[in-house]
Scaffold this motif. Structure first.
Motif, PDB file in Angstrom:
ATOM      1  N   PRO A   1     -12.007 -11.222 -10.231  1.00 49.29           N
ATOM      2  CA  PRO A   1     -12.369 -10.043  -9.419  1.00 49.29           C
ATOM      3  C   PRO A   1     -12.589 -10.362  -7.949  1.00 49.29           C
ATOM      4  N   ALA A   2     -13.073 -11.578  -7.638  1.00 49.96           N
ATOM      5  CA  ALA A   2     -13.295 -11.922  -6.235  1.00 49.96           C
ATOM      6  C   ALA A   2     -11.966 -11.984  -5.486  1.00 49.96           C
ATOM      7  N   ALA A   3     -10.935 -12.510  -6.147  1.00 48.15           N
ATOM      8  CA  ALA A   3      -9.614 -12.550  -5.513  1.00 48.15           C
ATOM      9  C   ALA A   3      -9.105 -11.131  -5.274  1.00 48.15           C
ATOM     10  N   ALA A   4      -9.311 -10.272  -6.271  1.00 51.36           N
ATOM     11  CA  ALA A   4      -8.867  -8.885  -6.109  1.00 51.36           C
ATOM     12  C   ALA A   4      -9.624  -8.199  -4.980  1.00 51.36           C
ATOM     13  N   GLU A   5     -10.937  -8.509  -4.885  1.00 49.46           N
ATOM     14  CA  GLU A   5     -11.741  -7.881  -3.830  1.00 49.46           C
ATOM     15  C   GLU A   5     -11.267  -8.304  -2.450  1.00 49.46           C
ATOM     16  N   LEU A   6     -11.065  -9.626  -2.267  1.00 47.46           N
ATOM     17  CA  LEU A   6     -10.638 -10.094  -0.948  1.00 47.46           C
ATOM     18  C   LEU A   6      -9.250  -9.547  -0.604  1.00 47.46           C
ATOM     19  N   ARG A   7      -8.371  -9.510  -1.591  1.00 51.16           N
ATOM     20  CA  ARG A   7      -7.031  -8.959  -1.337  1.00 51.16           C
ATOM     21  C   ARG A   7      -7.144  -7.495  -0.893  1.00 51.16           C
ATOM     22  N   GLU A   8      -8.025  -6.734  -1.580  1.00 45.12           N
ATOM     23  CA  GLU A   8      -8.199  -5.319  -1.217  1.00 45.12           C
ATOM     24  C   GLU A   8      -8.807  -5.186   0.176  1.00 45.12           C
ATOM     25  N   ARG A   9      -9.781  -6.078   0.492  1.00 45.68           N
ATOM     26  CA  ARG A   9     -10.389  -6.005   1.819  1.00 45.68           C
ATOM     27  C   ARG A   9      -9.355  -6.295   2.910  1.00 45.68           C
ATOM     28  N   ILE A  10      -8.494  -7.249   2.650  1.00 44.78           N
ATOM     29  CA  ILE A  10      -7.458  -7.553   3.645  1.00 44.78           C
ATOM     30  C   ILE A  10      -6.535  -6.350   3.831  1.00 44.78           C
ATOM     31  N   THR A  11      -6.172  -5.719   2.712  1.00 46.37           N
ATOM     32  CA  THR A  11      -5.322  -4.532   2.800  1.00 46.37           C
ATOM     33  C   THR A  11      -6.015  -3.430   3.588  1.00 46.37           C
ATOM     34  N   LEU A  12      -7.317  -3.230   3.307  1.00 44.48           N
ATOM     35  CA  LEU A  12      -8.077  -2.219   4.043  1.00 44.48           C
ATOM     36  C   LEU A  12      -8.141  -2.550   5.527  1.00 44.48           C
ATOM     37  N   ALA A  13      -8.338  -3.849   5.828  1.00 46.88           N
ATOM     38  CA  ALA A  13      -8.433  -4.251   7.229  1.00 46.88           C
ATOM     39  C   ALA A  13      -7.111  -4.014   7.950  1.00 46.88           C
ATOM     40  N   VAL A  14      -6.005  -4.245   7.246  1.00 48.06           N
ATOM     41  CA  VAL A  14      -4.695  -4.032   7.867  1.00 48.06           C
ATOM     42  C   VAL A  14      -4.459  -2.555   8.143  1.00 48.06           C
ATOM     43  N   HIS A  15      -4.869  -1.709   7.196  1.00 48.11           N
ATOM     44  CA  HIS A  15      -4.516  -0.283   7.292  1.00 48.11           C
ATOM     45  C   HIS A  15      -5.663   0.609   7.753  1.00 48.11           C
TER      46      HIS A  15
END
Length: 622
Positions: A313-327
Motif C-alpha cells: 500500500p505504501a508504494a501505491a500511496e506514493l505512486r498516487e501522490r506523484i500522480t496527484l502532484a503531476v496533475h
C-alpha cells in the motif's frame, strides 16, 4: 585378571624405587597384536594406543607408580590399599589403591585379595571416567582427565569388556571434542557451512556420533543465529532479496526443531522492510512540494518498489501522490495525511479542506443570531488548506509539554474554571491545568485538551511547525465556519432542529449528569451519552471528514475579536490586529445552548482565558 598383571616388580638397591612394569608372556603379546587390527592395540608397558580411521584419542599413557615391597608389611599394604580405595585415591602415586593392589598381585598369597581390590578400583575408575566425559561438555579440561582414567583402566585390565567400552566412549568423546573444536573455529572465522561444509558440517557430524550432544546443538543454533545476523545486516543495508536468501538458509539449519527463531527474525526483517518502505514513502511525499521534487519522489518510488512486496500500500500511496502532484498539486480534496516530526512520530491527522466559496455569518432573520455575526458576506478560498480532523488531545499536548517544558497560563496562574456538579455552574479551582478534565480531575490522553489559553494554543502550533517544517497555525474564523458548514447553509450544519444521532456532543434534553442533572436549555429529544467532553473523534464526522466542529469543546481561532463583519477579509484569512487582547472562539461545546451551537455563532474571549469548555485544533498551509 589378565596374565599381564602377573609380572615381577623390580626394586633397585640403595632405597631408590624405579617404575615397575607388568611383564607379559608371548601369548599375551600375540593377543595384543591381534587386537590392534581391530582398533585396540597394546603398546609399551603402561601405555595404550587407540587407532582407527576416526580415532581422535591418540595415545593413552599412564606410568604405574612404583610401590616398594622391600621390607614392606603386606598386611599393612592391604589396609593402605583398601583405605585409599575408600578415600577415592585410585592411581595418583605409590600410596594410591591401584599401584598397591598391582604390587600385592605379585605376591601369590595376596593375589586373590589384590584381584578383588583391582576389580572394585577398576569400576570406580570407569565411573569417574564417565563422569569426566559428561562434565567435559561444560569443562573441556575434564576430557584430559577422562583420557588419564582410560589409560589407568587399560593398564589394569585391557581385555575387560567394561574397560573396552569405556575406552570406546573416551575415543568417541575425543572425536566429538575435536569436531566441535573444528566447528567452533569455523564459526569464529565465518565459515558457517551454508554451502555444505564449515561449522554446520562439523556440528552435524558430532550429532551423528553422539545424538543430542549439547555443544553441537548450541553450535548449530549459533550457525542459525549467524545466518540470521547476516540476513538482518543485509536488511539494514536495504538488500532484502539477500536477506530473504539468508533466512531461507537459516530455515534449513534446524528444520525440525519446532522453534520460532527464524520466524521471529523474518518478522523483525519485515518490520525493517516496512520501516524502510515507510521512510521512502515519506521522503517521496516530502520531496513533492519542492522544486524538482517530482523527479526525486520518482527515484524514491523506484527504490521502494525494489524492496516492497507486490501490492504494497505504501508504494501505491506514493505512486498516487506523484500522480496527484503531476496533475493536481500536492494534495487532493478530502485527503487525510500526517506529517513526520523531527523528534519522532507523526503530527495530528489532517484533512484537506477543498477550495471554494461560502456565505459567512448569519442571515438577517436567523433566530438566535446577533449583530456580531453580521453582515453575512461571501468568502472565497482560492486554495485548499489542512485542518486537523479532531481537536488537539491531552496526549498530543502532553507530548508538546514534555518536549518543550512549556508552562501554560493556568499552571502559572495556579487555577482554571471547572464544572461544579453541586452548583451546576463553572467555578474557579486551584491546581487545574491542561492535564485536568472538565471537573478538575486527571484527564485521559484521548480527551480534548482544555484549560488552555490562546497563547498556549499558539505555542503548540509553533512547536508543531518547527517539528515538521510545515506551517501549522490556528485556523482563521472563516476557515472554521467554512469547514463546520461543509457545504451546508442552514442555522446548524445538520439542518434545522436537533442533531441526528451522534453528530454532536452538545446539550440534549436526554443527557444526564452523574448526579442526575439535566440541561435547562437543550435540544429536545436529543442525547449524546456524554456530560462533559467526549474523547476526540467520538461523534460522527461531517461531510469533509472533520469531527466535533459543532460540539464537544469550543475552539480558539486566530482572529482578533471584531464586533461584526464590516471590512472583514473575503479571502478566508484571519482578521488580526497586532497586540489584540481578545480573540474569537468558535463552535459549540458540550455545555452550549442550541443557539450557541449554530454554524454562525461566535464569541470573544481574553487571550488568557482558560476553562473546561475551551480547546483548539490546528490548521496547516498546503
Amino acid at each position: 585378571m589378565s596374565s599381564a598383571l602377573r609380572g615381577t616388580w623390580i626394586v633397585l638397591v640403595a632405597g631408590v624405587v624405579l617404575a615397575a612394569g607388568c611383564s607379559r608372556d608371548p601369548a599375551d603379546a600375540g593377543a595384543g597384536d591381534a587386537d590392534a587390527g581391530a582398533g585396540q592395540a597394546a603398546g609399551p608397558a603402561g601405555s595404550v594406543t587407540i587407532s582407527g580411521d576416526d580415532s581422535a584419542a591418540g595415545e593413552l599413557t599412564w606410568q604405574v607408580p612404583a610401590v616398594d615391597l622391600q621390607d614392606a608389611d603386606p598386611g599393612e599394604l592391604r589396609r593402605r590399599a583398601d583405605a585409599a580405595l575408600a578415600a577415592g585415591r585410585l592411581y595418583e602415586d605409590a600410596d594410591a589403591a591401584i599401584p598397591i593392589y598391582l604390587a600385592l598381585s605379585t605376591l601369590p598369597e595376596h593375589a586373590r585379595f589384590a584381584a578383588g581390590g583391582l576389580r572394585r578400583a577398576l569400576r570406580q575408575v570407569v565411573r569417574e571416567g564417565d563422569a569426566a566425559i559428561a562434565a567435559a561438555a561444560d569443562e573441556p579440561g575434564e576430557l584430559a582427565r577422562a583420557r588419564l582414567l582410560a589409560a589407568v583402566a587399560r593398564t589394569v585390565e585391557a581385555t575387560d569388556p567394561a574397560v573396552i567400552r569405556f575406552l570406546e566412549r573416551v575415543d568417541l568423546a575425543e572425536r566429538v571434542h575435536a569436531l566441535a573444536d573444528a566447528g567452533d573455529r569455523a564459526l569464529a572465522e565465518g565459515q558457517l557451512g551454508d554451502h555444505g561444509d564449515g561449522a554446520l558440517a562439523a556440528y552435524r557430524r558430532v550429532l551423528e556420533l553422539q545424538p543430542g550432544q549439547p555443544r553441537a546443538l548450541q553450535g548449530i543454533a549459533a550457525v542459525e543465529s549467524a545466518l540470521i545476523r547476516r540476513a538482518e545486516q543485509s536488511a539494514a543495508a536495504g538488500d532484502f532479496d539477500i536477506a530473504d536468501a539468508w533466512l531461507a538458509q537459516a530455515e534449513q539449519v534446524r528444520p525440525d526443531a519446532g522453534l520460532d527463531t527464524v520466524a521471529d527474525a523474518r518478522a523483525r526483517i519485515e518490520r525493517m522492510r516496512a520501516t524502510r518502505i515507510a521512510r521512502l514513502r515519506d521522503l517521496g511525499i516530502a520531496a513533492l512540494p519542492k522544486f524538482g521534487g517530482i523527479d526525486v519522489a520518482r527515484r524514491h518510488l523506484a527504490q521502494l518498489l525494489r524492496i516492497a512486496r507486490p501490492g504494497d500500500p505504501a508504494a501505491a500511496e506514493l505512486r498516487e501522490r506523484i500522480t496527484l502532484a503531476v496533475h493536481y498539486g500536492m494534495y487532493a480534496p478530502g485527503q487525510v495525511f500526517t506529517d513526520a516530526m523531527s523528534g519522532g512520530g507523526r503530527g495530528p491527522q489532517m484533512a484537506v479542506v477543498p477550495h471554494g466559496a461560502f456565505t459567512m455569518g448569519a442571515p438577517a432573520n436567523e433566530p438566535g443570531s446577533s449583530d456580531h455575526e453580521k453582515p453575512a458576506h461571501a468568502v472565497r478560498f482560492e486554495r485548499g488548506f489542512g485542518l486537523s480532523i479532531r481537536e488537539v488531545s491531552v496526549g498530543e499536548f502532553r507530548r508538546f509539554v514534555a518536549a518543550t517544558g512549556h508552562r501554560t497560563r493556568a499552571e502559572r496562574r495556579g487555577f482554571s474554571m471547572v464544572y461544579d456538579e453541586r452548583s451546576n455552574n463553572f467555578v474557579r479551582r486551584s491546581g487545574v491545568a491542561w492535564h485536568s478534565d472538565y471537573l478538575g480531575r486527571p484527564a485521559d490522553d484521548g480527551l480534548p485538551v482544555v484549560h488552555v489559553s490562546a497563547r498556549d494554543a499558539q505555542a503548540y502550533v509553533e512547536w508543531l511547525s518547527a517539528q515538521t517544517g510545515k506551517r501549522y497555525r490556528l485556523p482563521s474564523e472563516a476557515e472554521f465556519e467554512y469547514a463546520l458548514r461543509a457545504g451546508t447553509s442552514g442555522p446548524w450544519p445538520w439542518g434545522d432542529g436537533p442533531p441526528p444521532p451522534r453528530v454532536a456532543n452538545t446539550t440534549g434534553a436526554l443527557d444526564r449528569s452523574p448526579a442526575g442533572r439535566s440541561w435547562a436549555n437543550a435540544f429536545e429529544g436529543y442525547g449524546d451519552g456524554f456530560w462533559g467532553p467526549a474523547p476526540v473523534g467520538s461523534m460522527e464526522p461531517n461531510a469533509w471528514g472533520l469531527h466535533d466542529l459543532a460540539g464537544n469543546v469550543s475552539e480558539w481561532v486566530a482572529d482578533c475579536w471584531h464586533d461584526g463583519y464590516r471590512r472583514a477579509p473575503t479571502d478566508g484569512s484571519a482578521w488580526v490586529n497586532p497586540g489584540c487582547r481578545d480573540h474569537v472562539i468558535r463552535g459549540g461545546s458540550w455545555a452550549s445552548s442550541p443557539a450557541q451551537t449554530r454554524a454562525a455563532w461566535r464569541a470573544p474571549a481574553n487571550v488568557d482565558t482558560t476553562n473546561a469548555r475551551l480547546g483548539f485544533r490546528v490548521a496547516r498551509d498546503l
